[in-house]
Design an enzyme around this catalytic site. Structure first.
Site, PDB file in Angstrom:
ATOM      1  CB  SER A 580      40.806  42.241  40.501  1.00  0.00           C
ATOM      2  OG  SER A 580      40.984  43.038  41.659  1.00  0.00           O
ATOM      3  CE1 TYR A 593      38.813  38.695  43.942  1.00  0.00           C
ATOM      4  CE2 TYR A 593      40.293  40.525  44.414  1.00  0.00           C
ATOM      5  CZ  TYR A 593      39.214  40.005  43.731  1.00  0.00           C
ATOM      6  OH  TYR A 593      38.524  40.793  42.821  1.00  0.00           O
TER       7      TYR A 593
HETATM    8  P1  NAD Z   1      28.913  39.729  41.910  1.00  0.00           P
HETATM    9  O1  NAD Z   1      28.976  38.833  43.087  1.00  0.00           O
HETATM   10  O2  NAD Z   1      27.855  40.755  41.867  1.00  0.00           O
HETATM   11  O3  NAD Z   1      28.864  38.835  40.619  1.00  0.00           O
HETATM   12  C1  NAD Z   1      29.615  37.664  40.472  1.00  0.00           C
HETATM   13  C2  NAD Z   1      28.730  36.575  39.910  1.00  0.00           C
HETATM   14  O4  NAD Z   1      29.509  35.402  39.738  1.00  0.00           O
HETATM   15  C3  NAD Z   1      27.596  36.208  40.851  1.00  0.00           C
HETATM   16  O5  NAD Z   1      26.353  36.318  40.216  1.00  0.00           O
HETATM   17  C4  NAD Z   1      27.906  34.797  41.277  1.00  0.00           C
HETATM   18  O6  NAD Z   1      26.750  34.016  41.504  1.00  0.00           O
HETATM   19  C5  NAD Z   1      28.725  34.287  40.124  1.00  0.00           C
HETATM   20  N1  NAD Z   1      29.572  33.172  40.540  1.00  0.00           N
HETATM   21  C6  NAD Z   1      30.305  33.073  41.649  1.00  0.00           C
HETATM   22  N2  NAD Z   1      30.893  31.878  41.706  1.00  0.00           N
HETATM   23  C7  NAD Z   1      30.549  31.206  40.588  1.00  0.00           C
HETATM   24  C8  NAD Z   1      30.850  29.930  40.093  1.00  0.00           C
HETATM   25  N3  NAD Z   1      31.630  29.076  40.753  1.00  0.00           N
HETATM   26  N4  NAD Z   1      30.329  29.571  38.902  1.00  0.00           N
HETATM   27  C9  NAD Z   1      29.530  30.409  38.237  1.00  0.00           C
HETATM   28  N5  NAD Z   1      29.190  31.626  38.672  1.00  0.00           N
HETATM   29  C10 NAD Z   1      29.702  32.033  39.849  1.00  0.00           C
HETATM   30  O7  NAD Z   1      30.346  40.403  41.805  1.00  0.00           O
HETATM   31  P2  NAD Z   1      30.881  41.509  40.799  1.00  0.00           P
HETATM   32  O8  NAD Z   1      31.350  42.653  41.620  1.00  0.00           O
HETATM   33  O9  NAD Z   1      29.938  41.739  39.728  1.00  0.00           O
HETATM   34  O10 NAD Z   1      32.186  40.777  40.283  1.00  0.00           O
HETATM   35  C11 NAD Z   1      32.379  40.366  38.965  1.00  0.00           C
HETATM   36  C12 NAD Z   1      33.860  40.165  38.700  1.00  0.00           C
HETATM   37  O11 NAD Z   1      34.542  41.396  38.902  1.00  0.00           O
HETATM   38  C13 NAD Z   1      34.541  39.158  39.626  1.00  0.00           C
HETATM   39  O12 NAD Z   1      35.453  38.378  38.885  1.00  0.00           O
HETATM   40  C14 NAD Z   1      35.282  40.030  40.590  1.00  0.00           C
HETATM   41  O13 NAD Z   1      36.418  39.412  41.120  1.00  0.00           O
HETATM   42  C15 NAD Z   1      35.679  41.186  39.707  1.00  0.00           C
HETATM   43  N6  NAD Z   1      35.984  42.396  40.464  1.00  0.00           N
HETATM   44  C16 NAD Z   1      35.025  43.040  41.175  1.00  0.00           C
HETATM   45  C17 NAD Z   1      35.360  44.165  41.870  1.00  0.00           C
HETATM   46  C18 NAD Z   1      34.349  44.903  42.662  1.00  0.00           C
HETATM   47  O14 NAD Z   1      34.739  45.825  43.361  1.00  0.00           O
HETATM   48  N7  NAD Z   1      33.078  44.597  42.564  1.00  0.00           N
HETATM   49  C19 NAD Z   1      36.669  44.636  41.877  1.00  0.00           C
HETATM   50  C20 NAD Z   1      37.621  43.945  41.159  1.00  0.00           C
HETATM   51  C21 NAD Z   1      37.267  42.830  40.451  1.00  0.00           C
END
Ligand code: NAD
Length: 703
Positions: A580, A593
């Site tokens: 992130s 976070y």
């Molecule tokens: P999302 O919620 O759409 O996808 C995350 C997935 O991880 C979900 O399907 C959820 O069920 C799964 N998950 C959560 N906890 C879990 C666990 N304990 N075991 C197994 N699976 C689990 O979110 P996203 O936006 O696709 O995020 C994906 C990654 O990107 C994350 O690591 C997030 O921190 C990072 N990220 C996202 C953003 C953003 O703006 N969307 C920004 C920076 C970083």
């Protein structure tokens, strides 16, 4: 599964007659051919997968002369009888095809005849015709089937095949000794079909040709002949054609565990020239064969049906192993010598067999690996080919059972096998195939695969040719993602397994599953995550712990298991962390976070350091504000971020766009693009790196 000796009681299982007059009422001759082909091809006891072809000679109006001409409708090159549609058939002027006899200069020139077939095309049909066209065009009957039934091949590949044919069928079925499919064989088949009561031929070491004057009669003849062969072989077969059982099947759970340990090591050893994907098969017949006293000796005689050598190689690798008495760890030190011997023997076979115009030697590593007590592991360039190659080995096992039951299994000579495997016409087909995709043969595991960014990464890696295992904690979302991706990219290449990144047992199970389903791992994308926001003094220990558990400990567990699988496999790999922007930049109100994301980043650097000597690269992609598609942003995070930035929730996307240097929104596909780069060889010289996908943010510039 021994064969019966009491010929009065034993019959083979039925191959039911599925022809229904009601289904075909009003169908044209080409449609009847399609119907018949689908019926024949849908039963693997009648023809093996993708094997065999059918034809009909149909009177049609010539688009140029408007007169009636006979047109040969024949299955086109490639394709599968069971599922083919009318456009799968080539159409050729029969008279022009038959007139090619005048141009035929003899067996040593028969490959040139293939170049004439397109000149015989009827009605500008773009479907290329099969190199088996001569099997059909000279037969003096309107309908011809050419099938690769195990029961027939058992006779065709028996030491005394001709005698057996006579004994089983009398004059009804003739015999043509082995020769490579081509024009000359076609002429012989044509001659045999004229003016006799013969209804077909067994082609030595190859298969069956049957004919009739209506589609229905042809179907019935084909079915009857194959059933008769199966019944006779079943009734006359001696017990234990593979010899006594010496390594009985291990219990299923143990077999699965053995495959998970063995497959990655084997994959590493079989993939020095190109990465392979594995298919594991443990049908009862396979387990019986691999555990039998004669397995090694019988397997060494080679696989059946020469037209599949390109996929199966001439013979499998037999791995002597005594599960129950020794462990995989005991076996590993012996594997190198076994694989090296196979490779060297293959190279020697190439040297012995090659001719002036032979194409260069292809990948010399085995495709099919037989392991007593465990089953069959098939390694090929992609999952579908591995699956089909494994099916052909199952066909071979059926054939050996029957042939050895009544006679000896004796496939074609080594030189004949070589001439098929390195047939210039087959090589030309290979050269026409599209170039492999960038990640073909690669295996990727993506955590959080049911989420927004994980889903986009999966789509991208699948588009680039990889096999993908999705993992996620949410079973319903996971199932939905797997079925959607399977529909879009083919079910062969997509798997899913539920679990929690914070559970050591879950994470271990994911990698064992991946090794069993595909054979190993090349790309690991650690992406599963959550987000939470609260000022430090309002952050509960539970919130802190949850962030650390999922984002730091979870990334550790996933990386550790993936890393050690890659190490065991010994062919390097690429680990990509979806971090992130907050891994680099402190953000007010999100201490838990940000801290956990920073830990991820540092873990990646440490792994990059340790992984380098094993060729394992570790890189980080840092997204920011990926709002569309993200499930994080559809939850409370959106409200928390909106409140913290003093905006309305529906202004969030615009807010982040304006905040970026490039004034653009970041989409899941943008993150996937960066992950695909790190997953591929294009980044083979990068490790310990970071790519921000944040539309520009000066505070996140890596220093
Ligand atoms: P999302 O919620 O759409 O996808 C995350 C997935 O991880 C979900 O399907 C959820 O069920 C799964 N998950 C959560 N906890 C879990 C666990 N304990 N075991 C197994 N699976 C689990 O979110 P996203 O936006 O696709 O995020 C994906 C990654 O990107 C994350 O690591 C997030 O921190 C990072 N990220 C996202 C953003 C953003 O703006 N969307 C920004 C920076 C970083």
């Amino acid at each position: 599964m021994s064969q019966a000796t009491d010929s009065t009681t034993k019959r083979a299982e039925r191959r039911p007659d599925k022809w229904k007059d009601d289904d075909v009422r009003g169908l044209s001759e080409p449609e009847l051919l399609r119907y018949r082909s689908n019926l024949l091809g849908s039963d693997l006891r009648i023809t093996n997968y993708g094997g065999g072809n059918t034809s009909a000679k149909v009177a049609m109006e010539d688009p140029l002369t408007r007169g009636k001409v006979d047109v040969l409708w024949v299955k086109g090159s490639g394709g599968d009888l069971g599922s083919m549609t009318l456009d799968g058939f080539a159409t050729l002027y029969l008279e022009k095809l038959q007139a090619l006899k005048a141009l035929f200069r003899g067996r040593e020139h028969e490959d040139e005849m293939v170049g004439y077939f397109p000149h015989c095309t009827f009605n500008l049909n773009p479907r290329a015709t099969s190199i088996d066209t001569p099997v059909h065009c000279f037969v003096a009957h309107r309908h011809v089937d050419h099938m690769h039934a195990d029961a027939i091949i058992a006779i065709a590949a028996a030491g005394n095949g001709e005698r057996l044919t006579r004994e089983i069928f009398g004059d009804a079925i003739g015999w043509v000794p082995w020769q490579r499919p081509g024009f000359d064989l076609g002429l012989k088949i044509g001659a045999a079909s004229e003016g006799t009561s013969t209804v077909g031929l067994i082609l030595g070491s190859h298969g069956l040709v049957t004919w009739a004057d209506t589609s229905k009669a042809c179907y019935e003849t084909t079915l009857r002949v194959i059933q008769q062969a199966a019944d006779w072989l079943t009734a006359h077969g001696r017990p234990e054609p593979f010899g006594p059982a010496v390594a009985p099947p291990r219990p299923e759970a143990e077999r699965q565990a053995l495959v998970a340990q063995l497959a990655p090591v084997l994959r590493g050893k079989l993939s020095p020239l190109a990465p392979k994907v594995m298919q594991y098969v443990d049908y009862a017949a396979v387990l019986e064969f691999v555990g039998s006293a004669r397995c090694e000796e019988l397997a060494a005689r080679g696989t059946t049906c020469p037209d599949h050598f390109l996929r199966t190689k001439i013979r499998p690798l037999f791995v002597p192993f005594r599960p129950g008495h020794e462990t995989v760890a005991d076996l590993l030190p012996r594997l190198d010598a076994l694989v090296t011997r196979y490779r060297d023997e293959y190279a020697a076979y190439y040297e012995r067999g090659k001719r002036g115009d032979s194409p260069p030697m292809r990948d010399p590593y085995p495709v099919l690996v037989l392991v007593p007590g465990v089953g069959l592991l098939s390694f090929q360039k992609d999952k579908a080919t591995a699956r089909v190659a494994a099916e052909y080995m199952v066909n071979t096992i059926n054939v050996i059972r029957w042939a050895e039951g009544v006679d000896t299994y004796q496939p074609i000579s080594e030189q004949d096998a070589f001439d098929i495997e390195y047939w210039p016409l087959e090589e030309a087909k290979l050269q026409r195939l599209p170039k492999p995709k960038e990640l073909e043969g690669r295996i990727a595991l993506i955590t959080g695969g049911a989420g927004g960014i994980g889903g986009a990464i999966a789509r991208r890696l699948l588009t680039d040719g990889a096999c993908v295992v999705l993992t996620d904690i949410d079973p319903a979302a996971l199932q939905h993602a797997v079925s959607e991706l399977g529909t879009a990219h083919g079910a062969d290449r997509v798997r899913g397994i539920q679990g929690d990144v914070t559970s050591e047992a879950s994470v271990r199970a994911w990698f064992a599953f991946t090794a069993r389903e595909f054979g190993g791992l090349d790309v690991l994308v650690s992406n599963a995550g959550i987000a939470s926001a609260a000022p430090v003094d309002e952050t509960t220990l539970a919130t802190w712990q949850r962030n650390v558990d999922i984002l730091a400990t979870g990334y550790f567990l996933v990386a550790r298991e993936g890393y050690s699988l890659m190490k065991r496999q010994g062919r390097g790999g690429s680990i990509v962390f979806v971090g992130s922007k907050n891994a680099l930049v402190a953000s007010a109100g999100a201490a838990a976070y940000c801290t956990a994301k920073a830990a991820e980043l540092h873990l990646a650097r440490c792994l990059a350091l340790e992984g380098a000597e094993h060729g394992i690269r570790v890189n980080v992609v840092n997204p920011d504000a990926v709002i569309r598609g993200s499930r994080i942003w559809s939850g409370s995070w959106r409200a928390e971020r909106a409140a913290s930035n003093r905006i309305e929730e529906d202004q969030v996307e615009e807010f982040y766009r304006q905040r970026s240097l490039l004034k653009r929104n970041v989409l899941p596909e943008d993150v996937a693009e960066a992950v695909a780069f790190f997953a591929s060889e294009r980044s083979s010289k990068s490790t310990g790196n970071i790519v921000n996908v944040d539309a520009g943010n000066v505070t996140a510039f890596p220093r």
